[in-house]
Motif scaffolding. Structure first.
Motif, PDB file in Angstrom:
ATOM      1  N   ALA A 139       8.569  -4.843   8.202  1.00 17.91           N
ATOM      2  CA  ALA A 139       7.256  -5.020   7.729  1.00 17.91           C
ATOM      3  C   ALA A 139       6.554  -3.677   8.376  1.00 17.91           C
ATOM      4  O   ALA A 139       6.657  -3.406   9.355  1.00 17.91           O
ATOM      5  N   LEU A 140       5.573  -3.294   7.372  1.00 15.68           N
ATOM      6  CA  LEU A 140       4.636  -2.039   7.792  1.00 15.68           C
ATOM      7  C   LEU A 140       3.406  -2.793   8.432  1.00 15.68           C
ATOM      8  O   LEU A 140       2.689  -3.627   8.088  1.00 15.68           O
ATOM      9  N   ASP A 141       2.942  -1.693   9.552  1.00 16.23           N
ATOM     10  CA  ASP A 141       1.630  -2.115   9.963  1.00 16.23           C
ATOM     11  C   ASP A 141       0.593  -1.104   9.454  1.00 16.23           C
ATOM     12  O   ASP A 141       0.913  -0.013   9.626  1.00 16.23           O
ATOM     13  N   ARG A 142      -0.169  -1.452   8.583  1.00 18.81           N
ATOM     14  CA  ARG A 142      -0.924  -0.467   7.616  1.00 18.81           C
ATOM     15  C   ARG A 142      -2.265  -0.319   8.081  1.00 18.81           C
ATOM     16  O   ARG A 142      -2.914  -1.307   8.696  1.00 18.81           O
ATOM     17  N   VAL A 143      -2.809   0.858   8.118  1.00 17.35           N
ATOM     18  CA  VAL A 143      -4.225   1.228   8.288  1.00 17.35           C
ATOM     19  C   VAL A 143      -4.817   2.116   7.298  1.00 17.35           C
ATOM     20  O   VAL A 143      -4.412   3.296   6.935  1.00 17.35           O
ATOM     21  N   PRO A 144      -5.546   1.713   6.861  1.00 15.07           N
ATOM     22  CA  PRO A 144      -6.405   0.051   6.815  1.00 15.07           C
ATOM     23  C   PRO A 144      -5.302  -0.911   6.108  1.00 15.07           C
ATOM     24  O   PRO A 144      -4.440  -0.554   5.408  1.00 15.07           O
ATOM     25  N   PRO A 145      -5.453  -2.318   6.328  1.00 16.24           N
ATOM     26  CA  PRO A 145      -4.332  -3.162   5.924  1.00 16.24           C
ATOM     27  C   PRO A 145      -4.428  -3.311   4.481  1.00 16.24           C
ATOM     28  O   PRO A 145      -3.371  -3.397   3.783  1.00 16.24           O
ATOM     29  N   ALA A 146      -5.449  -2.911   3.597  1.00 15.14           N
ATOM     30  CA  ALA A 146      -5.603  -2.923   2.348  1.00 15.14           C
ATOM     31  C   ALA A 146      -6.435  -1.772   1.726  1.00 15.14           C
ATOM     32  O   ALA A 146      -7.169  -1.121   2.606  1.00 15.14           O
ATOM     33  N   ALA A 147      -6.333  -1.354   0.685  1.00 16.29           N
ATOM     34  CA  ALA A 147      -6.867  -0.118   0.067  1.00 16.29           C
ATOM     35  C   ALA A 147      -7.859  -0.573  -0.977  1.00 16.29           C
ATOM     36  O   ALA A 147      -7.628  -1.623  -1.712  1.00 16.29           O
ATOM     37  N   ARG A 148      -8.813   0.258  -1.465  1.00 17.95           N
ATOM     38  CA  ARG A 148      -9.597  -0.098  -2.424  1.00 17.95           C
ATOM     39  C   ARG A 148      -8.916   0.169  -3.365  1.00 17.95           C
ATOM     40  O   ARG A 148      -9.067  -0.611  -4.608  1.00 17.95           O
ATOM     41  N   VAL A 149      -8.440   1.396  -3.902  1.00 19.16           N
ATOM     42  CA  VAL A 149      -7.554   1.306  -5.036  1.00 19.16           C
ATOM     43  C   VAL A 149      -6.208   1.983  -4.920  1.00 19.16           C
ATOM     44  O   VAL A 149      -6.065   2.925  -4.229  1.00 19.16           O
ATOM     45  N   LEU A 150      -5.408   1.168  -5.493  1.00 19.90           N
ATOM     46  CA  LEU A 150      -3.715   1.498  -4.984  1.00 19.90           C
ATOM     47  C   LEU A 150      -3.360   2.654  -6.226  1.00 19.90           C
ATOM     48  O   LEU A 150      -3.821   2.450  -7.385  1.00 19.90           O
ATOM     49  N   ARG A 151      -2.403   3.572  -5.945  1.00 17.85           N
ATOM     50  CA  ARG A 151      -1.920   4.196  -6.769  1.00 17.85           C
ATOM     51  C   ARG A 151      -0.144   3.871  -6.674  1.00 17.85           C
ATOM     52  O   ARG A 151       0.040   3.607  -5.556  1.00 17.85           O
ATOM     53  N   ILE A 152       0.582   4.153  -7.737  1.00 17.72           N
ATOM     54  CA  ILE A 152       1.864   4.285  -7.489  1.00 17.72           C
ATOM     55  C   ILE A 152       2.604   5.357  -7.784  1.00 17.72           C
ATOM     56  O   ILE A 152       2.010   6.193  -8.334  1.00 17.72           O
ATOM     57  N   PHE A 153       3.760   5.471  -7.243  1.00 18.27           N
ATOM     58  CA  PHE A 153       4.762   6.634  -7.276  1.00 18.27           C
ATOM     59  C   PHE A 153       4.971   6.905  -8.896  1.00 18.27           C
ATOM     60  O   PHE A 153       5.349   5.908  -9.510  1.00 18.27           O
ATOM     61  N   ASP A 154       5.093   8.411  -9.078  1.00 20.25           N
ATOM     62  CA  ASP A 154       5.484   8.511 -10.254  1.00 20.25           C
ATOM     63  C   ASP A 154       6.776   8.311 -10.542  1.00 20.25           C
ATOM     64  O   ASP A 154       7.764   8.427  -9.764  1.00 20.25           O
TER      65      ASP A 154
END
Length: 198
Positions: A139-154
């Motif tokens: 599991a990842l510790d993310r900074v910030p824990p959530a994002a405003r707009v997510l992008r996906i890998f091409d």
């Protein structure tokens, strides 16, 4: 290709009742990491809900207990008729309604949608840094824990109209513009879309 995050619109449309809590009616999925103490406890399939507040039943039902995608039978019918694939349904029953004029006998059928379509969120492009990784469960510790707009890998999107990143964002549901058009043309209630980029 444009993608969207799909969710309920309860924060802005207060007339809709919401699922205050859930009561499992199927086997529970329960897992906890001994190292980082992250975990999950949730029904594997069907469950019942206690509804609270509101003056009307929506097509997209907000769930405060866990970010399940719960929709009316009307939504399921339209999606199946249109050939939207890669999702499973489980019945959601109503066991109680609190603080509302609504009565369960006038409620639509509700279903939990479990999306099978897949993608991978690009954390860096979404403005998320990895501060740490649990050595036991990954599991990842993310900074910030959530994002405003997510992008996906091409290239990570599998072509499904409904899809998600099961590993890093299992409670976030994505869709194509086709789903947006189906939802809007059908007049489904209490749904919002956040535009993403591929």
């Amino acid at each position: 290709m444009e993608y969207f995050e799909i969710c309920n619109n309860n924060p802005f449309e207060k007339q809709w009742t919401r699922a205050f809590s859930i009561r499992s009616s199927s086997h529970d999925v329960s897992w906890h990491c001994a190292e980082c103490e992250r975990g999950v406890d949730r029904p594997s399939g069907s469950f019942d809900v206690v509804l609270e507040g509101g003056t009307a039943f929506p097509d997209f039902l907000c769930c405060g207990a866990f970010p399940f995608l719960i929709v009316s039978g009307r939504v399921v019918s339209v999606w199946k008729e249109a050939g939207v694939g890669r999702f499973a349904t489980s019945p959601v029953g109503i066991v109680e309604i609190r603080d509302s004029v609504l009565r369960s006998e006038s409620a639509p059928e509700y279903f939990r949608i479990e999306i099978a379509g897949e993608c991978a969120v690009d954390l860096a492009a979404s403005g998320i840094s990895v501060a740490g990784v649990c050595k036991r469960c990954g599991a990842l510790d993310r900074v910030p824990p959530a994002a405003r707009v997510l992008r996906i890998f091409d290239g990570s999107w599998d072509g499904s109209d409904l899809f998600r990143d099961v590993r890093h964002f299992p409670g976030v549901n994505f869709c194509t513009e086709r789903i947006v058009e189906l939802v809007r043309s059908s007049g489904f209630t209490n749904v919002a879309f956040e535009r993403m980029s591929g």
